[in-house]
Design an enzyme around this catalytic site. Structure first.
Site, mmCIF file in Angstrom:
data_model
loop_
_atom_site.group_PDB
_atom_site.id
_atom_site.type_symbol
_atom_site.label_atom_id
_atom_site.label_comp_id
_atom_site.label_asym_id
_atom_site.label_seq_id
_atom_site.Cartn_x
_atom_site.Cartn_y
_atom_site.Cartn_z
ATOM 1 N N HIS A 87 -3.479 1.018 -6.688
ATOM 2 C CA HIS A 87 -3.303 2.012 -7.365
ATOM 3 C C HIS A 87 -4.539 2.474 -8.160
ATOM 4 O O HIS A 87 -5.276 2.497 -7.534
ATOM 5 C CB HIS A 87 -3.440 0.643 -9.047
ATOM 6 C CG HIS A 87 -2.233 -0.274 -9.055
ATOM 7 N ND1 HIS A 87 -0.709 0.272 -9.468
ATOM 8 C CD2 HIS A 87 -2.326 -0.957 -9.441
ATOM 9 C CE1 HIS A 87 -0.568 -0.906 -8.945
ATOM 10 N NE2 HIS A 87 -1.517 -1.869 -9.572
ATOM 11 N N HIS B 67 -3.456 -4.837 -2.891
ATOM 12 C CA HIS B 67 -3.248 -6.174 -3.904
ATOM 13 C C HIS B 67 -1.771 -6.628 -3.148
ATOM 14 O O HIS B 67 -1.294 -5.267 -3.270
ATOM 15 C CB HIS B 67 -3.568 -6.478 -4.878
ATOM 16 C CG HIS B 67 -3.011 -5.331 -5.985
ATOM 17 N ND1 HIS B 67 -3.463 -3.936 -5.971
ATOM 18 C CD2 HIS B 67 -2.091 -5.285 -6.956
ATOM 19 C CE1 HIS B 67 -2.295 -3.662 -6.838
ATOM 20 N NE2 HIS B 67 -2.085 -3.899 -7.480
ATOM 21 N N ARG C 82 2.801 2.149 -2.483
ATOM 22 C CA ARG C 82 3.576 1.541 -1.521
ATOM 23 C C ARG C 82 2.333 1.654 -0.103
ATOM 24 O O ARG C 82 2.241 2.187 0.571
ATOM 25 C CB ARG C 82 4.726 1.121 -1.834
ATOM 26 C CG ARG C 82 5.363 -0.676 -0.846
ATOM 27 C CD ARG C 82 6.954 0.220 -1.115
ATOM 28 N NE ARG C 82 7.118 0.234 -2.103
ATOM 29 C CZ ARG C 82 8.039 0.435 -3.245
ATOM 30 N NH1 ARG C 82 8.512 1.272 -2.055
ATOM 31 N NH2 ARG C 82 9.028 0.402 -4.411
#
Ligand code: ZN
Length: 311
Positions: free
Chosen positions: A96, A171, A191
């Site tokens: 993110h 993650h 992604r």
């Protein structure tokens, strides 16, 4: 003053399992429910208030109309989001952005800091946190060269583990894990890698450029930061305090009293049952103690995850 109880929003996911229906008894009438958005004012899943004079309002509407209930925070939108995630299969490997990158590249959106409390994990389960590249140039080399097994840092996971995931941290939740996620109110995900899986015959889009832009290198395995001065409640175990939120674990076996000394307190019952000031609580309940609520007397046998916004 009354607590604000919320009706969750449920999301079907290709990787989702059936534990939210079968173990949490949520009213889910479809298979593969991967996410329960328990406390959310996000446009992709805005929870509804159940009971009180605000019955039927969306959390986003309540926040806009009655900011004082949430401690008159500076944040224009309700700042946090609590989810329970049931991963039957592996989720894609992702990262993110922070507020600054998201604001510039994602239409003024917030970035995303998040953290995971592991409710349950099947024996042998693992989780992806971080990567093994020594610097940003090697991140680019490893991603563009598809050197996934070298790049990805995978570690064992068990019930009770807790992970803070700052923006820029690679993650992924893997199959067999049930977690409670506390996060900033944002849905911006890049992604990195999707295990070369196909959805409807095609691979899902990857966000290679954005991922390389935001992944921090090298990865540093830091313990979550604890601020002992953030609350007077010593009966809660603090899991982390970051710029955006504090998160605690609150185990009740008998009776405990918590003073609502934050802007607001978001609570999710992850196991057991009991009462709060006489009102019944069961596993899977999500509610907010508003600003100025006073003391919450909790009775019964319950495990609760508590979070509070910091801005
Ligand atoms: Zn994430």
């Amino acid at each position: 003053m009354e607590m604000i109880k919320l009706k969750p929003v449920f999301k079907q996911m290709i990787w989702g399992g059936n534990k939210l229906r079968d173990e949490f008894n949520y009213p889910v009438d479809f298979d593969n429910c991967g996410e329960c958005w328990g406390i959310s004012a996000h446009q992709n899943g805005d929870c509804t208030v159940a009971g009180t004079e605000y019955d039927g309002m969306k959390l986003s509407e309540l926040y806009a109309a009655h900011g004082e209930l949430f401690g008159s925070l500076k944040s224009e939108r309700f700042p946090l989001l609590t989810k329970i995630i049931d991963a039957r299969a592996d989720l894609s490997i992702q990262v993110h952005p922070d507020d600054e990158y998201a604001f510039e590249h994602e239409n003024g959106s917030y970035g995303k800091s998040e953290c995971w409390y592991v409710i349950d994990a099947e024996p042998g389960s693992t989780i992806v946190i971080g990567h093994n590249a020594k610097d940003s140039a090697e991140v680019k080399d490893m991603i563009e060269g598809r050197r996934w097994s070298e790049f990805i840092r995978e570690i064992p996971v068990k019930a009770g583990d807790f992970f803070m995931i700052n923006p820029g941290t690679v993650h992924a939740i893997k199959g067999g894990t049930l977690i409670l996620e506390s996060q900033q109110n944002s849905d911006i995900t890049y992604r990195v890698y999707d295990y070369d899986r196909l959805q409807n015959g095609k691979p899902r889009d990857l966000h290679v450029k954005q991922s390389i832009d935001v992944i921090k290198a090298p990865f540093v395995d830091e313990k979550p930061f604890i601020d002992p001065d953030v609350t007077k409640n010593t009966c809660m175990e603090q899991l982390v305090t970051c710029e955006y939120f504090s998160v605690w674990k609150l185990d009740v076996d008998g009776e405990k009293t918590v003073l609502q000394d934050q802007a607001c307190m978001l609570m999710s019952v992850i196991d057991g049952e009991g009462t709060v000031n006489g009102e019944k609580l069961v596993k899977g309940d999500h509610f907010i103690l508003p600003f100025g609520y006073g003391e919450a007397k909790l009775e019964g046998k319950m495990n609760i995850i508590v979070s509070s916004p910091r801005r």
